[in-house]
Design a protein around this motif. Structure first.
Motif, PDB file in Angstrom:
ATOM      1  N   ILE A 194       0.856  -1.196   0.000  1.00 29.25           N
ATOM      2  CA  ILE A 194       0.000   0.000   0.000  1.00 29.25           C
ATOM      3  C   ILE A 194       0.889   1.241   0.000  1.00 29.25           C
ATOM      4  CG2 ILE A 194      -2.079  -1.009   1.026  1.00 29.25           C
ATOM      5  CD1 ILE A 194      -1.226   0.074   3.715  1.00 29.25           C
ATOM      6  N   ILE A 195       0.440   2.220  -0.766  1.00 29.36           N
ATOM      7  CA  ILE A 195       1.204   3.480  -0.864  1.00 29.36           C
ATOM      8  C   ILE A 195       0.243   4.656  -0.676  1.00 29.36           C
ATOM      9  CG2 ILE A 195       2.750   4.893  -2.273  1.00 29.36           C
ATOM     10  CD1 ILE A 195       3.281   2.300  -3.918  1.00 29.36           C
ATOM     11  N   PRO A 196       0.432   5.403   0.391  1.00 30.30           N
ATOM     12  CA  PRO A 196      -0.385   6.619   0.561  1.00 30.30           C
ATOM     13  C   PRO A 196       0.049   7.645  -0.468  1.00 30.30           C
ATOM     14  CG  PRO A 196       0.714   5.999   2.616  1.00 30.30           C
ATOM     15  CD  PRO A 196       1.353   5.215   1.524  1.00 30.30           C
ATOM     16  N   TYR A 197      -0.893   8.332  -1.023  1.00 29.30           N
ATOM     17  CA  TYR A 197      -0.545   9.263  -2.096  1.00 29.30           C
ATOM     18  C   TYR A 197      -1.468  10.474  -2.049  1.00 29.30           C
ATOM     19  CZ  TYR A 197       0.284  10.993  -6.820  1.00 29.30           C
ATOM     20  OH  TYR A 197       0.588  11.774  -7.897  1.00 29.30           O
ATOM     21  N   ASP A 198      -0.868  11.657  -2.025  1.00 27.38           N
ATOM     22  CA  ASP A 198      -1.658  12.880  -1.949  1.00 27.38           C
ATOM     23  C   ASP A 198      -1.350  13.747  -3.151  1.00 27.38           C
ATOM     24  OD1 ASP A 198      -3.276  14.920  -0.920  1.00 27.38           O
ATOM     25  OD2 ASP A 198      -1.543  15.886   0.007  1.00 27.38           O
ATOM     26  N   VAL A 199      -2.354  14.026  -3.937  1.00 28.57           N
ATOM     27  CA  VAL A 199      -2.177  14.891  -5.109  1.00 28.57           C
ATOM     28  C   VAL A 199      -2.099  16.332  -4.614  1.00 28.57           C
ATOM     29  CG1 VAL A 199      -3.203  15.677  -7.254  1.00 28.57           C
ATOM     30  CG2 VAL A 199      -3.441  13.298  -6.564  1.00 28.57           C
ATOM     31  N   ILE A 200      -1.085  17.030  -5.063  1.00 27.63           N
ATOM     32  CA  ILE A 200      -0.875  18.391  -4.569  1.00 27.63           C
ATOM     33  C   ILE A 200      -1.411  19.416  -5.556  1.00 27.63           C
ATOM     34  CG2 ILE A 200       0.962  20.087  -4.085  1.00 27.63           C
ATOM     35  CD1 ILE A 200       2.431  17.848  -2.673  1.00 27.63           C
TER      36      ILE A 200
END
Lengths: 457, 150
Positions: free
Chosen positions: A376-382
């Protein structure tokens, strides 16, 4: 025998008249009182009382704790309320926000003691009103002591640094008696630190490095924390030099510069002074993946800066790198429970994409392997609102997966059987909603190298 | 004719109680209410920002105490003796406390927290005795120079 009865009765009647007149004048001849609840911020309109003519102060507030029986829970509850008629301000000072803040913090002290009283009620339920009232009297004694100490140490707000330190102290105490702990944890960046007041969130891209952070402009200070994602491997020796350059290019006069290298992690504590008379405290923690910068900036042209220094040290020392794996594993479980749209995932695999790498699209957390072997990879679009996002896409070379933005914060997951055995590179990014209907979609993405075995739990 | 020793005469309480009338209470009552009005006026105009009014009240009470004795002398055509003065002072202090409490009760429906321990009461009594002793000594000293007061 002298008859002095008449003068004595005259003095008595005159004195009684004065004793009746003074409360009447104070209450503006029983003008209707508006009690303001603490939840609402004070304004100068809440200060309608008559200012004492010889008073050397500019304003005063009258706030008290009230005990009320909650008809629903049948328990007593303490409230802080401000009386508008007994609170006053001299008309010449109604433009000062700084002064209003001083009065607001008097009100906050009352609220703090109302919360202390409520804690007592919660710990001792079912007592009589007389018992609670007796306790309230004790709480009021403490409240008055604190109010006096606040005025004494802040010199009725004249001593700015102590005034701000008291504001910080009262905010911290209010948080202690609330459901909020004051600790802010960024689950993506794994940073955790204490803010006495709710900070503002900040994210962006700086020199190709995505960053996330928080800042607070309060207490006459600027308090901030930023976490930069490092795209290349860091050379710690080079970073130490770069750090010195950072201060030189900004023309900051270095007062103290301490660095320490621990387990390939550089720790630095730097005190500088800028050209506009501000002290800046920086704490840096730099490792292979992130650069953490915690900053406290305060003016040093107000004489005494002890109060500011105390806040700065307290803030900077509160920073720590947190392990947020548990949070993301819980999110992953929640995500599985909600069963994401499998069709969308399938569709994503059949789509045509082109990548330009024209801008850095997001901030990713460290990849985590679950007990079942999923990645699992947390990912936040900026800098892109969720409403503009089509869906997120991840490529592992052979496969691609797409997921719609959900409440669980753009968490990518790859099933164990689809994960390559050795180290591999994945591309993760997103497609804009406006591009969803295109035949070949514009993929905004970035590369991430994952070591399969090393990161296994 | 047998004359009493002036010192022993000053310790007798009988002359005070024999001549006691409502006027002897009216003086401390009026003075107490007047002191209260004075203090509340000081507070109302904001003088409490400059000094502690509770100490001011104690100071004014001691300054006004001799007025009781001046009025007594005018009304009774004789000076009060030492014990009479002390009793009069105690009455004055007690009335001042009662009036303060009544005033506080009317405004807040509560009572002011005060030290009511036995030792405190004894201390007040000793202070009043000492105060009157000091005044008596001052009077005697001034009498030596034929500057009679009170």
């Amino acid at each position: 025998m002298a008859n002095l009865v008449k003068p004595k009765v005259g003095i008595f009647i005159f004195s009684i008249f004065v004793l009746i007149l003074i409360p009447l004048l104070k209450s503006k001849f029983n003008a209707p009182v508006i009690f303001k609840q603490w939840k609402e911020k004070l304004s100068w309109n809440d200060f309608q009382g008559l200012p004492p003519i010889f008073s050397r102060y500019s304003a005063a507030i009258n706030s008290k704790i009230f005990l009320e029986l909650d008809s629903f829970t049948k328990e007593y509850h303490a409230y802080a309320r401000q009386n508008n008629i007994l609170s006053w301000v001299k008309t010449s000072d109604t433009s000062s926000q700084y002064l209003l803040d001083h009065e607001q913090y008097h009100f906050n002290i009352t609220e703090l003691h109302a919360r202390i009283m409520n804690q007592y009620i919660a710990e001792n339920p079912g007592l009589s009103f007389a018992d609670y009232y007796r306790q309230l009297n004790l709480v009021n004694v403490d409240r008055d002591l604190m109010q006096n100490q606040y005025d004494e140490e802040s010199h009725h707000s004249v001593n700015r640094t102590n005034q701000h330190f008291w504001e910080y102290r009262i905010d911290s105490l209010l948080i202690t008696y609330s459901s909020d702990s004051g600790w802010i944890t960024d689950n993506y960046a794994r940073s955790s630190l204490y803010f006495a007041s709710k900070p503002h969130f900040l994210e962006g891209v700086n020199h190709d490095n995505a960053f996330r952070g928080y800042y607070l402009n309060k207490y006459g200070m600027h308090l901030s924390h930023l976490c930069f994602q490092m795209t290349d491997k860091n050379d710690m020796k080079l970073i130490r030099t770069n750090l010195s350059d950072y201060y030189e290019t900004r023309k900051l006069n270095i007062q103290s510069f301490k660095t320490e290298l621990n387990n390939n992690e550089l720790h630095a504590f730097v005190v500088t002074e800028d050209t506009v008379n501000s002290f800046i405290y920086h704490k840096w923690i730099i490792n292979q993946k992130y650069t953490y910068m915690t900053e406290a900036r305060f003016p040093d042209n107000e004489g005494d800066t002890i109060g500011y220094g105390k806040i700065a040290r307290s803030f900077i020392n509160s920073f720590r790198i947190a392990n947020t794996d548990e949070y993301w594993l819980n999110q992953f479980q929640k995500m599985n429970a909600t069963k994401p749209d499998s069709k969308k995932t399938e569709n994503a695999t059949r789509q045509c994409y082109y990548a330009t790498h024209e801008k850095l699209p997001g901030f990713y957390g460290e990849p985590i392997f679950t007990e079942s072997g999923s990645l699992i990879i947390p990912y936040d679009v900026i800098n892109v609102a969720d409403s503009l996002l089509g869906y997120n896409v991840i490529f592992t070379g052979q496969y691609s997966f797409g997921t719609a933005p959900q409440d669980w914060n753009h968490l990518f997951s790859i099933e164990p059987d689809l994960i390559p055995k050795d180290s591999f590179t994945i591309e993760l990014g997103y497609i804009l909603r406006s591009d969803s209907a295109s035949e070949c979609k514009h993929f905004f993405g970035q590369q991430l190298k994952v070591k399969s075995q090393v990161m296994l739990h | 004719m047998h004359t009493k020793d002036p010192f022993l005469a000053s310790l007798e309480v009988k002359p005070f109680f024999n001549a006691l009338s409502y006027r002897d209470f009216l003086t401390p009552i009026s003075l107490s209410v007047f002191i209260m009005a004075l203090i509340k006026t000081f507070e109302f105009v904001g003088l409490d920002d400059y000094w502690d009014l509770s100490y001011t009240m104690i100071l004014i009470a001691f300054l006004f105490m001799p007025i009781n004795h001046i009025v007594y002398r005018l009304e009774h055509k004789r000076q009060n003796n030492f014990m009479g003065r002390v009793i009069h002072d105690i009455t004055f202090i007690l009335l001042l406390i009662v009036i303060m409490q009544i005033h506080y009760f009317i405004l807040t429906s509560g009572f002011m927290l005060m030290d009511s321990s036995f030792s405190f009461v004894i201390l007040i009594f000793i202070i009043l005795m000492g105060y009157e002793l000091l005044i008596a000594l001052l009077k005697r000293l001034l009498n030596l120079f034929s500057w009679q007061i009170l």
